[in-house]
Design a protein around this motif. Structure first.
Motif, PDB file in Angstrom:
ATOM      1  N   LEU A   5       0.839  -1.186   0.000  1.00 35.17           N
ATOM      2  CA  LEU A   5       0.000   0.000   0.000  1.00 35.17           C
ATOM      3  C   LEU A   5       0.879   1.242   0.000  1.00 35.17           C
ATOM      4  O   LEU A   5       1.740   1.393   0.866  1.00 35.17           O
ATOM      5  N   ILE A   7       0.963   5.304   0.278  1.00 31.71           N
ATOM      6  CA  ILE A   7       0.145   6.418   0.772  1.00 31.71           C
ATOM      7  C   ILE A   7       0.913   7.722   0.619  1.00 31.71           C
ATOM      8  O   ILE A   7       1.934   7.934   1.285  1.00 31.71           O
ATOM      9  N   ARG A  14       3.590  10.154  -6.099  1.00 29.70           N
ATOM     10  CA  ARG A  14       3.021   8.814  -5.942  1.00 29.70           C
ATOM     11  C   ARG A  14       3.142   8.011  -7.237  1.00 29.70           C
ATOM     12  O   ARG A  14       3.480   6.828  -7.220  1.00 29.70           O
ATOM     13  N   ASP A  32      -2.566   2.275  -4.289  1.00 29.38           N
ATOM     14  CA  ASP A  32      -2.153   3.627  -3.907  1.00 29.38           C
ATOM     15  C   ASP A  32      -3.349   4.472  -3.503  1.00 29.38           C
ATOM     16  O   ASP A  32      -4.418   4.386  -4.109  1.00 29.38           O
ATOM     17  N   VAL A  33      -3.149   5.259  -2.457  1.00 27.24           N
ATOM     18  CA  VAL A  33      -4.183   6.155  -1.943  1.00 27.24           C
ATOM     19  C   VAL A  33      -3.532   7.484  -1.575  1.00 27.24           C
ATOM     20  O   VAL A  33      -2.305   7.577  -1.474  1.00 27.24           O
ATOM     21  N   ALA A  39      -6.301   5.007   3.314  1.00 30.66           N
ATOM     22  CA  ALA A  39      -5.345   3.934   3.599  1.00 30.66           C
ATOM     23  C   ALA A  39      -5.963   2.892   4.517  1.00 30.66           C
ATOM     24  O   ALA A  39      -5.840   1.681   4.274  1.00 30.66           O
ATOM     25  N   VAL A  52       3.514  -1.436   3.809  1.00 26.17           N
ATOM     26  CA  VAL A  52       3.027  -0.091   3.528  1.00 26.17           C
ATOM     27  C   VAL A  52       4.201   0.862   3.351  1.00 26.17           C
ATOM     28  O   VAL A  52       5.179   0.796   4.092  1.00 26.17           O
ATOM     29  N   MET A  54       4.416   4.885   3.457  1.00 24.55           N
ATOM     30  CA  MET A  54       3.534   6.007   3.770  1.00 24.55           C
ATOM     31  C   MET A  54       4.283   7.307   3.982  1.00 24.55           C
ATOM     32  O   MET A  54       5.361   7.336   4.568  1.00 24.55           O
ATOM     33  N   LEU A  70      -2.767   1.667  11.364  1.00 22.38           N
ATOM     34  CA  LEU A  70      -2.526   0.578  10.415  1.00 22.38           C
ATOM     35  C   LEU A  70      -2.162  -0.712  11.144  1.00 22.38           C
ATOM     36  O   LEU A  70      -2.637  -1.801  10.794  1.00 22.38           O
TER      37      LEU A  70
END
Length: 220
Positions: A5, A7, A14, A32-33, A39, A52, A54, A70
């Motif tokens: 993931l 973030i 990104r 991806d967020v 997330a 992750v 982030m 998380l």
């Protein structure tokens, strides 16, 4: 496939990271967020997310609060913080909250790839490390070698082993509680401890580890 993931609220940055990760390890699935809330929703939705990357400062939830959130949602997740912050307190707070590495955004792609590989493999990473580690696809969050899975199973207490056997047989917490003569809350605590010990994301992955590790006889 194993999921990562990503973030970060800056779209261009990104997108660049997506390309870097895809080139370094095409086997990875990258979600991806752009925010902390997104997330947490992604981790809840995608069972394949085991690590992750982030940004430390996000518009809604950021910093140590997101790291803790998380890890509460998925205790076994591995977290790499990527930040432009020069404040040593940010690094200390991130690691204290449960992050596994803190990388400055000025780092080159080789450094990022190496840090991510170390984090995914459960190995320590330090600033200035240059050796790139290749990490094979993980199923679910660790090596799929039978010996490793058998070792993981050996760390369980006898009661946790009983609970895991019943989980593998498809019983729900209430059914396990009735079978073992304990409260549903206690069963839930045992299940959580088993998932953490095995590095599993959910009951299905714990069952796979149990069967491959030989909980029911010959490893499968």
């Amino acid at each position: 496939m194993t999921g990562v993931l990503l973030i970060d609220d800056h779209a261009m940055f990104r997108e660049g990271l997506l390309l870097t990760i895809a080139k370094a390890d095409p086997e990875l699935t990258v979600h991806d967020v752009a925010s902390g809330h997104a997330a947490l929703a992604a981790v809840h939705e995608h069972a394949d997310i085991s690590s992750v990357i982030m940004d430390y400062y996000l518009p809604d939830i950021g910093g140590a609060a997101l790291v803790k959130g998380l890890r509460q949602l998925r205790p076994g997740v591995r977290i790499l913080v990527l930040s432009a912050s020069e404040d040593p307190d940010d690094r200390q707070n991130a690691l204290a909250a449960g992050a596994h590495a803190f990388v400055h955004k000025s780092a080159d792609s080789r450094t990022l790839v190496n840090a991510l590989a170390c984090v995914r493999a459960g190995m320590p990473w330090h600033e200035g490390a240059t050796t790139v580690i290749r990490v094979p696809p993980l199923t679910p969050m660790r090596s799929a070698a039978h010996t490793d899975e058998a070792t993981l199973l050996s760390t369980l207490t006898p009661r946790q082993g009983e609970v895991l056997r019943l989980v593998c047989n498809g019983l729900r917490n209430r059914e396990i509680a009735d079978h073992l003569g304990m409260t549903e809350r206690t069963v839930k605590a045992h299940v959580s401890a088993v998932l953490t010990a095995l590095g599993a994301l959910n009951r299905t992955q714990a069952t796979l580890i149990a069967r491959r590790g030989g909980l029911f006889g010959k490893p499968q």
